[in-house]
Scaffold this motif. Structure first.
Motif, PDB file in Angstrom:
ATOM      1  N   HIS A 114       0.848  -1.190   0.000  1.00 59.60           N
ATOM      2  CA  HIS A 114       0.000   0.000   0.000  1.00 59.60           C
ATOM      3  C   HIS A 114       0.888   1.246   0.000  1.00 59.60           C
ATOM      4  N   GLY A 115       1.048   1.854  -1.148  1.00 55.10           N
ATOM      5  CA  GLY A 115       1.857   3.065  -1.219  1.00 55.10           C
ATOM      6  C   GLY A 115       3.330   2.773  -1.453  1.00 55.10           C
ATOM      7  N   PRO A 116       4.111   3.821  -1.675  1.00 53.63           N
ATOM      8  CA  PRO A 116       5.509   3.641  -2.095  1.00 53.63           C
ATOM      9  C   PRO A 116       6.457   3.160  -1.007  1.00 53.63           C
ATOM     10  N   VAL A 117       6.101   3.291   0.272  1.00 52.42           N
ATOM     11  CA  VAL A 117       7.030   2.888   1.324  1.00 52.42           C
ATOM     12  C   VAL A 117       6.520   1.722   2.162  1.00 52.42           C
ATOM     13  N   SER A 118       5.348   1.215   1.837  1.00 58.03           N
ATOM     14  CA  SER A 118       4.806   0.069   2.571  1.00 58.03           C
ATOM     15  C   SER A 118       5.457  -1.205   2.051  1.00 58.03           C
ATOM     16  N   LYS A 119       6.056  -1.968   2.948  1.00 54.92           N
ATOM     17  CA  LYS A 119       6.764  -3.184   2.557  1.00 54.92           C
ATOM     18  C   LYS A 119       6.469  -4.293   3.567  1.00 54.92           C
ATOM     19  N   TYR A 120       6.654  -5.526   3.109  1.00 56.17           N
ATOM     20  CA  TYR A 120       6.465  -6.678   3.990  1.00 56.17           C
ATOM     21  C   TYR A 120       7.792  -7.342   4.332  1.00 56.17           C
ATOM     22  N   ALA A 121       8.874  -6.672   4.015  1.00 57.85           N
ATOM     23  CA  ALA A 121      10.213  -7.114   4.425  1.00 57.85           C
ATOM     24  C   ALA A 121      11.099  -5.886   4.527  1.00 57.85           C
ATOM     25  N   VAL A 122      11.786  -5.751   5.640  1.00 52.62           N
ATOM     26  CA  VAL A 122      12.739  -4.667   5.858  1.00 52.62           C
ATOM     27  C   VAL A 122      14.044  -5.314   6.315  1.00 52.62           C
ATOM     28  N   PRO A 123      15.159  -4.585   6.303  1.00 52.38           N
ATOM     29  CA  PRO A 123      16.426  -5.197   6.718  1.00 52.38           C
ATOM     30  C   PRO A 123      16.329  -5.876   8.083  1.00 52.38           C
ATOM     31  N   GLY A 124      16.630  -7.163   8.102  1.00 58.98           N
ATOM     32  CA  GLY A 124      16.621  -7.930   9.342  1.00 58.98           C
ATOM     33  C   GLY A 124      15.275  -8.488   9.761  1.00 58.98           C
ATOM     34  N   LYS A 125      14.219  -8.236   8.985  1.00 63.29           N
ATOM     35  CA  LYS A 125      12.886  -8.687   9.403  1.00 63.29           C
ATOM     36  C   LYS A 125      11.977  -8.830   8.195  1.00 63.29           C
ATOM     37  N   LYS A 126      11.177  -9.902   8.176  1.00 65.50           N
ATOM     38  CA  LYS A 126      10.127 -10.017   7.166  1.00 65.50           C
ATOM     39  C   LYS A 126       8.832 -10.451   7.843  1.00 65.50           C
ATOM     40  N   ALA A 127       7.743 -10.130   7.203  1.00 65.97           N
ATOM     41  CA  ALA A 127       6.428 -10.459   7.746  1.00 65.97           C
ATOM     42  C   ALA A 127       6.256 -11.980   7.831  1.00 65.97           C
ATOM     43  N   SER A 128       5.376 -12.396   8.744  1.00 65.33           N
ATOM     44  CA  SER A 128       5.070 -13.822   8.857  1.00 65.33           C
ATOM     45  C   SER A 128       3.597 -14.007   9.198  1.00 65.33           C
ATOM     46  N   LEU A 129       3.093 -15.195   8.879  1.00 63.28           N
ATOM     47  CA  LEU A 129       1.686 -15.516   9.090  1.00 63.28           C
ATOM     48  C   LEU A 129       1.559 -16.808   9.875  1.00 63.28           C
ATOM     49  N   GLU A 130       0.531 -16.868  10.734  1.00 67.17           N
ATOM     50  CA  GLU A 130       0.220 -18.079  11.486  1.00 67.17           C
ATOM     51  C   GLU A 130      -1.260 -18.390  11.285  1.00 67.17           C
ATOM     52  N   LEU A 131      -1.547 -19.560  10.715  1.00 62.44           N
ATOM     53  CA  LEU A 131      -2.928 -19.961  10.450  1.00 62.44           C
ATOM     54  C   LEU A 131      -3.319 -21.091  11.391  1.00 62.44           C
TER      55      LEU A 131
END
Length: 225
Positions: A114-131
């Motif tokens: 969403h937008g130019p600076v929204s990311k799901y991975a940044v240095p040292g960290k990425k998003a995760s999901l638990e179902l």
């Protein structure tokens, strides 16, 4: 089902340093729904049973980490339910959705941002999901279209002058298990669909009188089957 979406807390004035768990939840939920509807589409058997809806997967509740409006939330929890017609199984659904979550965890950046600076991975960290799925699952039910079923339809038509079968994706505990065990089950009620799950459910005595007539006619129609 519960889908916990893990991001990274940061100040809203510096969104490039964090991972917005709410935005992640929006996109991950849509992704899983798209997978669900592709793998479990409406089928011809649903037409035979006059199902009013095909199988569905919906989010029904959402919550996130509490903080100020100037904070990017660290986690977001989406909860919902799946309603399956009897022509698919929850085991199939669990397998398909778990595989989809595994793919997203391997590369969350495949999701739209969403937008130019929204990311799901940044240095040292990425998003995760638990179902997670609930412990008790109720399966879809379809009655067997036996002569006894047709005798019931005839009894309804004899009393009410018409019979219009249809199916819904409501839930009834234990019925599917009993059906699988070999019981030929009929569950009858003569209340009003318009008051179903209403704050004050009610029925009409006139409908109950017709119900008794239908039961008597059904028993008579079953003789000799």
């Amino acid at each position: 089902w519960d889908l916990k979406c893990n991001g990274m807390l940061c100040h809203s004035g510096m969104p490039q340093q964090g991972i917005n768990a709410v935005e992640l939840a929006m996109e991950a939920t849509k992704y899983l729904q798209d997978v669900f509807y592709e793998q479990f589409p409406a089928c011809d058997k649903e037409k035979e049973y006059y199902f009013r809806t095909p199988s569905t997967m919906k989010p029904t509740q959402i919550s996130c980490a509490k903080g100020g409006l100037n904070q990017i939330p660290q986690w977001c929890l989406v909860q919902g339910d799946v309603r399956l017609t009897p022509f698919y199984t929850m085991e199939q659904v669990k397998k398909v959705l778990r595989e989809a979550v595994t793919r997203l965890n391997e590369d969350p950046t495949c999701l739209p941002s969403h937008g130019p600076v929204s990311k799901y991975a940044v240095p040292g960290k990425k998003a995760s999901l638990e179902l997670r799925f609930g412990e008790y699952v109720m399966h879809g039910i379809a009655c067997n279209l036996t002569p006894y079923y047709h005798a019931l339809c005839s009894a309804i038509k004899q009393v009410r002058k018409e019979c219009q079968p249809y199916s819904v994706s409501g839930s009834l505990p234990l019925v599917k298990e009993m059906q699988d065990a070999g019981f030929n089950i009929f569950m009858l009620g003569f209340g009003l669909m318009s008051s179903y799950h209403a704050d004050n459910e009610y029925c009409l005595l006139s409908d109950m009188e017709q119900g008794v007539e239908i039961l008597a006619s059904w028993i008579a129609n079953c003789e000799g089957i």
